[in-house]
Design an enzyme around this catalytic site. Structure first.
Site, short mmCIF file in Angstrom:
data_model
loop_
_atom_site.label_atom_id
_atom_site.label_comp_id
_atom_site.label_asym_id
_atom_site.label_seq_id
_atom_site.Cartn_x
_atom_site.Cartn_y
_atom_site.Cartn_z
N ASP A 57 -12.07 -9.29 4.64
CA ASP A 57 -13.48 -9.36 3.84
C ASP A 57 -13.82 -10.81 4.06
O ASP A 57 -15.09 -11.06 4.06
CB ASP A 57 -13.30 -8.79 2.69
CG ASP A 57 -13.70 -7.42 2.51
OD1 ASP A 57 -13.27 -6.59 3.48
OD2 ASP A 57 -14.17 -6.94 1.32
N TYR B 262 0.83 -1.16 0.05
CA TYR B 262 0.09 0.05 0.13
C TYR B 262 0.83 1.37 0.12
O TYR B 262 0.31 2.33 -0.52
CB TYR B 262 -0.82 0.17 1.30
CG TYR B 262 -2.27 -0.70 1.03
CD1 TYR B 262 -2.18 -2.01 0.71
CD2 TYR B 262 -3.22 -0.04 1.13
CE1 TYR B 262 -3.47 -2.68 0.57
CE2 TYR B 262 -4.58 -0.85 1.26
CZ TYR B 262 -4.50 -2.25 0.84
OH TYR B 262 -5.65 -3.01 0.81
N ASP C 211 -2.60 -18.71 1.13
CA ASP C 211 -3.50 -19.47 0.57
C ASP C 211 -4.13 -20.44 1.34
O ASP C 211 -5.34 -20.75 1.28
CB ASP C 211 -3.10 -20.13 -0.84
CG ASP C 211 -1.65 -20.78 -0.54
OD1 ASP C 211 -1.10 -20.70 0.63
OD2 ASP C 211 -1.05 -21.35 -1.66
N LYS D 51 3.73 -15.79 2.80
CA LYS D 51 3.93 -16.42 1.67
C LYS D 51 5.52 -16.54 1.69
O LYS D 51 5.90 -16.36 0.64
CB LYS D 51 3.40 -15.82 0.37
CG LYS D 51 3.31 -16.25 -0.88
CD LYS D 51 2.16 -17.42 -0.80
CE LYS D 51 2.25 -18.23 -2.16
NZ LYS D 51 1.38 -19.40 -2.07
N ASP E 284 -6.09 -7.19 4.38
CA ASP E 284 -7.25 -6.50 3.54
C ASP E 284 -8.11 -7.84 3.02
O ASP E 284 -9.30 -7.91 2.98
CB ASP E 284 -6.80 -5.75 2.50
CG ASP E 284 -7.66 -5.05 1.85
OD1 ASP E 284 -9.00 -4.52 2.52
OD2 ASP E 284 -8.06 -5.03 0.60
C1 IPM Z 1 -10.31 -1.56 4.39
C2 IPM Z 1 -10.62 -0.77 3.08
C3 IPM Z 1 -9.35 -0.22 2.60
C4 IPM Z 1 -8.34 -0.73 2.41
C5 IPM Z 1 -9.60 0.73 1.19
C6 IPM Z 1 -10.72 1.53 1.26
C7 IPM Z 1 -8.31 1.69 0.82
O1 IPM Z 1 -10.86 -1.83 2.02
O2 IPM Z 1 -10.11 -0.88 5.37
O3 IPM Z 1 -10.07 -2.77 4.35
O4 IPM Z 1 -8.07 -1.55 1.45
O5 IPM Z 1 -7.29 -0.81 3.36
MN MN Z 2 -10.75 -3.89 2.83
#
Ligand code: IPM
Ligand code: MN
Length: 374
Positions: free
Chosen positions: A251, A143, A223, A191, A247
């Site tokens: 999710d 990032y 993975d 990894k 990240d």
């Molecule tokens: C998160 C989001 C952010 C990230 C984006 C909005 C930049 O997806 O906080 O997980 O990738 O860190």
């Molecule tokens: Mn995210």
């Protein structure tokens, strides 16, 4: 309990302002019950920053967050700015905010409420006892690595994955310390079979483990971690990983609880912490009073616990969230098919009300195997 605190409130974009308003409502309720005085000043960030000041993290917002005891953020993102240069994108404001605050450790707790097990696409037996925290490195890696950008007039592009041992060590310490307050198990995800940065990650975490003999450390490749998160999530206590892997895996972990709208996060460093729901700005839901405010309200609980050190007040908010769910309060995302559910505001109002009632504690509804909270 008494005290005065300044909280910088950054509602941001899309559903951010709606869910943040409910988190603020709950904080005000906490203030009344525990005789705490919160100054809650609002500042623009993301597309809202671009609209008011021409940049996603305006100077006045920067100054305010550095001055605050903690920062409460809604969400950033607006598809209308997707084609703007990167310095005018809402997400750039969020990354700049994380860097400015130096919040290198991002905690994303994932607990399954038994009454909501049906919301998850996973079989209920997989969900029993799920109580994990992802610790994501937040201010390094892909990032932020330089050089980055496009090359050859757009025919190529480059990003840089770089970590120092010091960056790995400081976030790993947060994870080891957290594991100590829980089931004492740390799963470090990398990894290392392919990447040098991951080998450094694994070596650094292994070296540190000698200082935490009471914590059981396990390493796994990312993975396999992705598989394990959905095949045996209850086996995970604290999961430590770098920025990009974290990240993606966080999710995926949201699938366990059935809705992205339920999950909060805390980003911690040396200064004021940053607290936000993990969901995005969900433009399609904005302004319709349908978004789930529980992620944002949970972020307010994390703010009280980790940002201000007010564990009792944080417990009251977590109990109120559980209480509202136990009595059947549902926004649309977690309602049974065909049921309308409560609006964002109504859910927030009910949770704010329950904060006032210590009798509303619902310990019986804790997920089986949940560790006692501090
Ligand atoms: C998160 C989001 C952010 C990230 C984006 C909005 C930049 O997806 O906080 O997980 O990738 O860190
Ligand atoms: Mn995210």
């Amino acid at each position: 309990m008494r005290g005065r605190y300044t909280i910088a409130v950054l509602p941001g974009d899309g559903i951010g302002p709606e869910v943040t308003a409910e988190a603020v409502r709950v904080l005000e309720s906490v203030g009344r019950r525990f005789e705490l005085e919160f100054t809650l000043d609002h500042h623009p960030v993301g597309a809202a920053g671009v609209a008011t000041a021409g940049e996603p993290l305006p100077p006045a917002t920067r100054a305010a967050v550095l001055d605050a005891d903690a920062v409460l953020l809604g969400a950033v993102g607006d598809p209308r700015l997707d084609h703007e240069p990167r310095h005018k994108r809402p997400e750039t404001g969020l990354l700049a905010l994380r860097a400015l605050l130096g919040v290198y450790a991002n905690l994303r707790p994932v607990m399954v409420h038994p009454a909501l097990a049906f919301c998850s696409p996973l079989k209920p037996d997989r969900l029993t006892g799920v109580d994990l925290v992802i610790v994501r490195e937040l201010t390094g890696g892909l990032y932020y690595g330089e050089p980055r950008g496009t090359e050859d007039g757009g025919a190529a592009a480059v990003n840089t994955l770089r970590y120092t041992a010091a960056e790995i060590e400081r976030v790993a310490r947060v994870a080891f310390e957290l594991a100590r307050t829980r089931r004492r198990r740390l799963l470090s995800v990398d990894k290392a079979n392919v990447l040098e940065t991951s080998q450094l990650w694994r070596d650094t975490v292994t070296r540190l483990a000698a200082e935490y003999p009471d914590v059981t450390l396990e390493h796994c490749y990312v993975d396999y971690a992705a598989m394990r998160l959905v095949s045996e999530p209850a086996s995970i206590d604290v999961l430590l990983t770098e920025n990009m892997f974290g990240d993606i895996l966080s999710d995926e972990a949201a699938v366990l609880v059935g809705s992205l709208g339920l999950l909060p996060s805390a980003s911690l460093g040396a200064g004021p912490g940053l607290f936000e729901p993990i969901h995005g700005s969900a433009p399609a839901l904005a302004g319709r009073n349908v978004a789930n405010p529980i992620g944002a309200i949970g972020a307010a609980a994390l703010l009280l616990r980790h940002g201000l050190g007010l564990a009792e007040a944080a417990d009251a908010v977590d109990d109120a969230i559980r209480g509202a769910l136990a009595e059947g309060c549902r926004t649309r995302d977690i309602a049974l098919p065909g049921v309308d559910g409560l609006g964002t505001r109504e859910m927030g109002e009910r949770i704010a009300e329950l904060v006032q009632r210590p009798a509303a504690r619902q310990p019986a509804t804790l997920s089986p195997g949940a560790s006692p909270r501090s």
